[in-house]
Design an enzyme around this catalytic site. Sequence first.
Site, PDB file in Angstrom:
ATOM      1  CD  GLU A  37      38.472  87.669  91.565  1.00 30.68           C
ATOM      2  OE1 GLU A  37      37.559  87.188  93.053  1.00 30.68           O
ATOM      3  OE2 GLU A  37      39.136  87.926  90.918  1.00 30.68           O
ATOM      4  NE  ARG A 262      27.062  83.903  98.058  1.00 33.58           N
ATOM      5  CZ  ARG A 262      27.717  84.706  97.112  1.00 33.58           C
ATOM      6  NH1 ARG A 262      27.397  85.391  96.067  1.00 33.58           N
ATOM      7  NH2 ARG A 262      29.377  85.284  97.940  1.00 33.58           N
ATOM      8  CE  LYS A 272      32.209  89.200  90.941  1.00 31.53           C
ATOM      9  NZ  LYS A 272      33.547  89.851  91.281  1.00 31.53           N
TER      10      LYS A 272
HETATM   11  P1  ATP Z   1      32.821  86.012  93.222  1.00 29.43           P
HETATM   12  O1  ATP Z   1      32.118  84.411  92.539  1.00 29.43           O
HETATM   13  O2  ATP Z   1      33.907  86.440  92.012  1.00 29.43           O
HETATM   14  O3  ATP Z   1      33.628  85.579  94.167  1.00 29.43           O
HETATM   15  P2  ATP Z   1      31.621  87.275  94.024  1.00 29.43           P
HETATM   16  O4  ATP Z   1      30.336  87.110  94.293  1.00 29.43           O
HETATM   17  O5  ATP Z   1      32.147  86.904  95.619  1.00 29.43           O
HETATM   18  O6  ATP Z   1      31.969  86.404  92.975  1.00 29.43           O
HETATM   19  P3  ATP Z   1      32.919  89.611  94.813  1.00 29.43           P
HETATM   20  O7  ATP Z   1      33.770  90.530  94.657  1.00 29.43           O
HETATM   21  O8  ATP Z   1      34.208  88.491  96.003  1.00 29.43           O
HETATM   22  O9  ATP Z   1      32.145  88.787  94.136  1.00 29.43           O
HETATM   23  O10 ATP Z   1      32.207  90.582  96.305  1.00 29.43           O
HETATM   24  C1  ATP Z   1      32.808  91.249  97.007  1.00 29.43           C
HETATM   25  C2  ATP Z   1      31.531  91.242  98.243  1.00 29.43           C
HETATM   26  O11 ATP Z   1      30.045  91.413  98.305  1.00 29.43           O
HETATM   27  C3  ATP Z   1      31.673  90.175  98.711  1.00 29.43           C
HETATM   28  O12 ATP Z   1      32.418  90.438  99.843  1.00 29.43           O
HETATM   29  C4  ATP Z   1      30.782  88.823  98.961  1.00 29.43           C
HETATM   30  O13 ATP Z   1      30.932  88.860 100.181  1.00 29.43           O
HETATM   31  C5  ATP Z   1      29.943  90.347  99.010  1.00 29.43           C
HETATM   32  N1  ATP Z   1      28.772  89.852  97.987  1.00 29.43           N
HETATM   33  C6  ATP Z   1      28.786  89.025  96.593  1.00 29.43           C
HETATM   34  N2  ATP Z   1      27.763  88.255  96.805  1.00 29.43           N
HETATM   35  C7  ATP Z   1      26.831  88.511  97.411  1.00 29.43           C
HETATM   36  C8  ATP Z   1      25.391  88.480  97.482  1.00 29.43           C
HETATM   37  N3  ATP Z   1      24.596  87.946  96.763  1.00 29.43           N
HETATM   38  N4  ATP Z   1      24.474  88.883  98.564  1.00 29.43           N
HETATM   39  C9  ATP Z   1      25.450  89.372  99.424  1.00 29.43           C
HETATM   40  N5  ATP Z   1      26.727  90.023  99.548  1.00 29.43           N
HETATM   41  C10 ATP Z   1      27.505  89.767  98.846  1.00 29.43           C
END
Ligand code: ATP
Length: 561
Positions: A37, A262, A272
């Site tokens: 996002e 994660r 974020k």
């Molecule tokens: P938000 O809380 O804004 O949704 P987010 O960290 O999930 O934050 P996204 O932009 O939705 O951010 O993440 C993009 C992709 O990265 C998603 O598929 C998410 O599952 C993956 N992702 C995010 N954080 C992690 C992490 N700490 N470890 C592994 N994958 C991650």
Amino acid sequence: MATNEPTPTIDFIREIINRDNETGKYGGRVATRFPPEPNGYLHIGHTKSICLNYGIACQYHGTFNLRFDDTNPSKEEQEYVDSIKEDIRWLGADWEDRLYFASDYFEQLYDYAVQLIKKGKAYVCDLSPDEIREYRGTLTEPGRESPYRNRSIEENLDLFERMRQGEFPDGSRVLRAKIDMASGNLNMRDPAIYRIKHAEHHRTGGKWCIYPMYDFTHCLSDSIERITHSICTLEFEDHRPLYDWFLDELGVYHPRQIEFARLNLTYTVMSKRKLLQLVQEGHVSGWDDPRMPTVAGLRRRGYTPEAIRNFATRVGVAKRDSTVDIALLEHCLREDLNLRATRVMAVLRPLKVVIDNYPDGQIEQVEAVNNPEDPGMGTRMIPFSKTIYIEQDDFMEDPPKKFFRLAPGREVRLKHAYYITCADVVKDASGNVVEVHCTYDPASRGGGTPDGREVKGTLHWVSAAQAIPVEIRLYDHLFTKEDPGEDGGDFRTLLNPHSLEVLTGCLAEPSLAEARPGRPYQFLRQGYFCADSGDSRPDHLVFNRTVPLRDSWAKIQKAAK
Ligand code: ATP
Ligand code: MG
């Protein structure tokens, strides 16, 4: 990705893909994607997902898409889109011509919503956001049905169309899926799928005033792109039944969703929202502050894509959440920098040394190996002269027994140059040593032992007249606690006040005038460094310490054996 990197072991995700390939579920096709996002910069956690999705696509000769899940106009910006693309490219993942935006599917998604209404599977609800929350129930209590749940299909179609036309204010109505208010899974209790938001979108501008919710958009975007394996983090496990419901009710292509844990790292935060707060409140200099766990911050600090990819592979994928020791990331970094960094000399806290028996005005060039790990990197010449600087720490007037560096009457080796013996010191009015006088042994040129006599200490140094002044920034963990995000308190109170130490008046050997960001150096005995991409200029060189030399991870591993 490069072939000299460790091959991933067969993890549970690859096992599933192998099985799907055997049964021909997707005709042997493998299609993955990374779906960020655009509401912030990428962090080290995202790199795990990128390496996993891109790595799988490469391994199975499949495809990898980059898709921005841009459904929230108020939090998304072009700056984030640009930074995310730059960071993914830098990491080495390649989406080729497959760059997509969920917002490109808005028309299609609207049609899907209309189809659900026509099937009697979605309705316009006029409850206020507070009422919706109240009607939803809790984990232990079932929800209650909305009084608007049984509107006719015609009325729903009319209201949804008028929502799109902008007739209603924000928050006055939502389109909800008609599923089951008594479901044990809260995600299934008639979730909202469209909301009214009169806001400009970074790509569609003012075209829309209703926006699809993330859950509705995400699974259908994967379907539209014919993703085979929709890999996401564990928190989406509870959303899977909802995704299945949307896909099955609409009768569209159905990707297989696989959840993995994660990545969490010690001494930092990965949310974020929290990272944005650090930037907005000025606790750091920006998203690319070298202390940030963002890809931009790591790059500016001197991390290499190879080190990050290697780290992602070593961490692997698991089904249970865990926190990885940041020392492992630093260990992977050192392993990589050790192979590629040019060894140079710089003095962080200079102490003047005059070599009394060295000819006045003479400058000689001594030869230095650029990298003992890689003879192909060659050698260079470094100037040596009568007045040099050494590290303040490397001299003690009254040393304890185990101190093997310079002290009155003691002899040390100057790296690449000569042996020197301390003869005398000069002090200032308050008794601090400000100058050390030494003699050198001309027979020890090159740092070898002239008559087999033993010298324990080897010091780095710079020649006074040719050294260049540099600013050096030393970093420590951003937080004082291993798990600053955990205890629910204000994570900002756990910021490490000593995470940045700026040293001015440092002196470096002349070859560092050529240093450019992205090129790694090892400053002998001080760690790995790189020129700072934000602030370093030819007339004011600034170096970041990427990581010190001491490898605490290797130490932990040794102790565990
Ligand atoms: P938000 O809380 O804004 O949704 P987010 O960290 O999930 O934050 P996204 O932009 O939705 O951010 O993440 C993009 C992709 O990265 C998603 O598929 C998410 O599952 C993956 N992702 C995010 N954080 C992690 C992490 N700490 N470890 C592994 N994958 C991650
Ligand atoms: Mg997310």
